[in-house]
Design an enzyme around this catalytic site. Structure first.
Site, short mmCIF file in Angstrom:
data_model
loop_
_atom_site.label_atom_id
_atom_site.label_comp_id
_atom_site.label_asym_id
_atom_site.label_seq_id
_atom_site.Cartn_x
_atom_site.Cartn_y
_atom_site.Cartn_z
N CYS A 2 0.81 -1.22 0.00
CA CYS A 2 0.00 0.00 0.00
C CYS A 2 0.84 1.27 0.00
O CYS A 2 0.36 2.35 -0.36
CB CYS A 2 -0.95 0.00 1.20
N ASN A 13 -10.10 -0.62 -0.08
CA ASN A 13 -8.64 -0.54 -0.04
C ASN A 13 -8.09 -1.02 -1.38
O ASN A 13 -8.16 -2.20 -1.69
CB ASN A 13 -8.12 -1.40 1.11
N HIS A 47 -3.70 6.90 3.03
CA HIS A 47 -4.07 5.63 2.43
C HIS A 47 -5.48 5.25 2.88
O HIS A 47 -5.80 5.30 4.07
CB HIS A 47 -3.07 4.55 2.84
#
Length: 325
Positions: free
Chosen positions: A113, A282, A252
């Site tokens: 990520c 996500n 994020h």
């Protein structure tokens, strides 16, 4: 000294939307359970013709169009991904071919990520030493190919998509001002994914369960909040700034509880925090560039604004990056 300035942004989302109600038909879960724990209502899932490199290419094309640049102007392409189209060659090489960016060299990075922020930092370093360079940085994922659809703790979280930014040299003080990057490989087992099964019998692991995402959710939550809080404070102190000086924070988009906790710890006002996790879930390395492109197109960032990125991912990896828009 020349700084790396974002000249254009772009994103690409698959056509198919997977809702929480639809997930109720796949796994033992509910809309209420998913929403209360993650804040996610929908996510995008790739279909035919929406492979990772195709999403990445379209995001890159849109960033180039905004920047007013031809693919031939590119010197370098970086694709951040943990779900590449193939193990080799790199997804970035597929993107280069699709774009016709024959003057660029290309490679992938995998920091999960955190990958796009790592990529921006890389691009910034190249441009500092060679201000004439034009660099395309893309975060692109098809996590639907890596999710265990029987595991309700992970399959509800992830989605597919791509985001991109084109960077070039700037001499007017705008661009990337600083960054802080960290890793801790000792905690790899909190969030990981095996590769294909080994064809060497002596290297076959007894615990191999497929190339699927595995996560210890409660420990990841604690690590993510602490790490992003710390790395933002570290960068702000380096730049002699406070959170009040920042115009927009783009974190994020992992989980609304993580975002709410981070907002609380850093005292970020609602109007300075960008959140779209409810729409896309996500998307790992694509998370920040998709959000950055949305913020840009919505007018949430203006020239000379201070924009702060912060992220956390498997590795463990975490980072923050500050730019003057």
């Amino acid at each position: 000294m020349s700084k790396a300035l974002i000249l254009g942004t772009g994103s690409c989302l698959p056509q198919k939307t997977l809702t929480n109600a639809e997930l109720e038909q796949i796994v033992d879960t509910s809309d209420q359970w998913i929403t209360s724990r993650t804040g996610i209502k929908t996510r995008r899932i790739s279909g035919e013709g929406e492979e990772n490199f195709r999403l990445a290419t379209l995001a890159g094309q849109r960033a180039l169009e905004m920047a007013g640049l031809s693919p031939l102007a590119l010197d370098m392409i970086i694709v951040a991904t943990l779900s590449p189209h193939k193990i080799m060659p790199s997804t970035a090489c597929f993107v280069q071919a699709e774009l016709g960016a024959t003057n660029a060299f290309a490679y992938d990075i995998n920091a999960a990520c955190t990958g796009f922020t790592y990529g921006l930092d890389l691009a910034s370093k190249y441009i500092q030493s060679q201000p004439e360079m034009k660099v395309l940085v893309i975060g692109s994922e098809t996590l639907s190919t890596r999710v265990d659809w029987k595991d309700r703790n992970t399959c509800v979280l992830f989605g597919d998509g791509a985001g991109a930014a084109v960077l070039g040299g700037s001499e007017d003080g705008r661009g990337v001002l600083g960054s802080k990057l960290h890793s801790d490989g000792r905690l790899w087992n909190l969030l990981h994914m095996d590769g294909p099964e080994s064809q060497n019998p002596e290297l076959q692991g007894s615990d191999w369960e497929g190339a699927l995402i595995r996560m210890n959710g409660s420990d990841i939550f604690k690590q993510a909040v602490r790490a992003m809080d710390d790395v933002v404070v570290e960068l702000l102190e380096q730049q002699q700034l406070t959170i009040e000086d920042i115009d927009l924070v783009i974190p994020h988009q992992a989980n609304i509880r993580i975002l709410n906790k981070l907002q609380q710890r850093l005292n970020i006002p609602d109007d300075k925090l960008f959140i779209n996790v409810d729409k896309y879930g996500n998307t790992s390395a694509a998370s920040i560039p998709i959000a950055l492109d949305e913020a840009n197109k919505q007018g949430r960032v203006k020239e000379n604004d201070l924009v702060l990125l912060c992220t956390f991912g498997a590795g463990l990896t975490w980072a923050s990056l500050l730019m003057r828009w």
